[in-house]
Design a protein around this motif. Structure first.
Motif, PDB file in Angstrom:
ATOM      1  N   GLU A   1       0.822  -1.210   0.000  1.00 51.99           N
ATOM      2  CA  GLU A   1       0.000   0.000   0.000  1.00 51.99           C
ATOM      3  C   GLU A   1       0.858   1.264   0.000  1.00 51.99           C
ATOM      4  OE1 GLU A   1      -3.499   1.788   2.859  1.00 51.99           O
ATOM      5  OE2 GLU A   1      -3.032  -0.338   2.954  1.00 51.99           O
ATOM      6  N   TYR A   2       2.049   1.175   0.646  1.00 52.93           N
ATOM      7  CA  TYR A   2       2.932   2.333   0.793  1.00 52.93           C
ATOM      8  C   TYR A   2       4.302   2.047   0.185  1.00 52.93           C
ATOM      9  CZ  TYR A   2      -0.493   3.955   4.191  1.00 52.93           C
ATOM     10  OH  TYR A   2      -1.649   4.366   4.801  1.00 52.93           O
TER      11      TYR A   2
ATOM     12  N   LYS B   1      -0.520   3.590  -5.377  1.00 54.94           N
ATOM     13  CA  LYS B   1       0.062   3.452  -4.040  1.00 54.94           C
ATOM     14  C   LYS B   1       0.305   4.820  -3.412  1.00 54.94           C
ATOM     15  CE  LYS B   1       0.389  -0.904  -5.082  1.00 54.94           C
ATOM     16  NZ  LYS B   1      -0.768  -1.703  -4.848  1.00 54.94           N
ATOM     17  N   HIS B   2       0.561   4.818  -2.116  1.00 56.66           N
ATOM     18  CA  HIS B   2       0.881   6.049  -1.387  1.00 56.66           C
ATOM     19  C   HIS B   2       2.399   6.179  -1.303  1.00 56.66           C
ATOM     20  CE1 HIS B   2      -0.157   9.321   1.452  1.00 56.66           C
ATOM     21  NE2 HIS B   2       1.090   9.091   1.865  1.00 56.66           N
ATOM     22  N   TYR B   3       2.916   7.325  -1.680  1.00 55.73           N
ATOM     23  CA  TYR B   3       4.352   7.612  -1.720  1.00 55.73           C
ATOM     24  C   TYR B   3       4.767   8.370  -0.466  1.00 55.73           C
ATOM     25  CZ  TYR B   3       8.715   9.702  -3.500  1.00 55.73           C
ATOM     26  OH  TYR B   3      10.015  10.111  -3.685  1.00 55.73           O
ATOM     27  N   ILE B   4       5.839   7.890   0.176  1.00 55.60           N
ATOM     28  CA  ILE B   4       6.441   8.570   1.322  1.00 55.60           C
ATOM     29  C   ILE B   4       7.891   8.851   0.939  1.00 55.60           C
ATOM     30  CG2 ILE B   4       7.084   8.414   3.757  1.00 55.60           C
ATOM     31  CD1 ILE B   4       4.834   6.182   3.934  1.00 55.60           C
TER      32      ILE B   4
ATOM     33  N   GLN C   1      -2.170  11.255  -1.743  1.00 59.09           N
ATOM     34  CA  GLN C   1      -1.404  10.060  -2.126  1.00 59.09           C
ATOM     35  C   GLN C   1       0.098  10.227  -1.883  1.00 59.09           C
ATOM     36  OE1 GLN C   1      -3.529  10.294  -6.092  1.00 59.09           O
ATOM     37  NE2 GLN C   1      -2.997   8.119  -5.996  1.00 59.09           N
TER      38      GLN C   1
ATOM     39  N   VAL D   1       6.061  -0.020   5.130  1.00 60.21           N
ATOM     40  CA  VAL D   1       5.881   0.022   3.684  1.00 60.21           C
ATOM     41  C   VAL D   1       6.081  -1.357   3.075  1.00 60.21           C
ATOM     42  CG1 VAL D   1       6.604   2.449   3.606  1.00 60.21           C
ATOM     43  CG2 VAL D   1       8.316   0.642   3.209  1.00 60.21           C
TER      44      VAL D   1
END
Length: 181
Positions: free
Chosen positions: A2-3, A23-26, A50, A69
């Protein structure tokens, strides 16, 4: 997954690819100018929900609260091959040699990234002169119980502006992916 965690944001290509995949970007970006431009891009594209951008060096990621992540995806700086800023927030300005940078900065961000990981760790690296990034990233992953599971190569196109035999070569872009064993 997901991350996706990117300890070295850079210009935002991995950010856009992550968001495009749903997906979620960090991402961590210590350079304030680059960080502000990434924030403008995120705002312009209306992808704020996101993307999580952190204006700090990835060596400080343990100070931030974010979910574990499924993928680490990054392309780290090559010590002092490219200078992104003059300030101490840039990793290449904190160490006097590649070996010191590798042992203190690169190993630290790989370890801290792996501590947040429940999946694969993928690093776009090359060996450049005395900087044996392919070898060093592999050895660091091995040290923490990860083994290489895949190599991805993408060939760049020939640049039309470099029309001679030494400059007009295709480059192979290598991304190494590691998994826990």
């Amino acid at each position: 997954c997901e991350y996706v965690l990117d300890p070295c944001c850079g210009w935002g290509g991995r950010m856009l690819g992550t968001v495009a995949s749903g997906k979620h970007y960090i991402g961590f970006e210590p350079n304030l100018t680059t960080y502000n431009n990434l924030k403008k891009l995120v705002s312009y594209l209306k992808i704020n929900n996101q993307v999580t951008l952190i204006n700090d060096g990835a060596e400080n990621m343990d100070l931030y609260d974010f979910p574990n992540v499924g993928l680490v995806l990054t392309s780290p700086p090559y010590y002092n091959l490219e200078i992104y800023a003059d300030g101490k927030q840039q990793s290449e300005n904190q160490y006097d040699s590649y070996e010191e940078w590798r042992d203190n900065w690169l190993e630290t961000i790989i370890k801290k990234s792996l501590d947040r990981l429940q999946g694969h760790s993928c690093w776009n690296v090359h060996n450049v002169n005395k900087m044996k990034m392919i070898d060093d990233v592999k050895q660091i992953h091995d040290k923490f119980g990860y083994e290489e599971v895949m190599r991805y190569f993408i060939s760049s196109s020939v640049r039309q502006s470099n029309q001679n035999k030494t400059k007009n070569k295709k480059n192979k872009d290598l991304t190494l992916c590691y998994g826990k064993y």
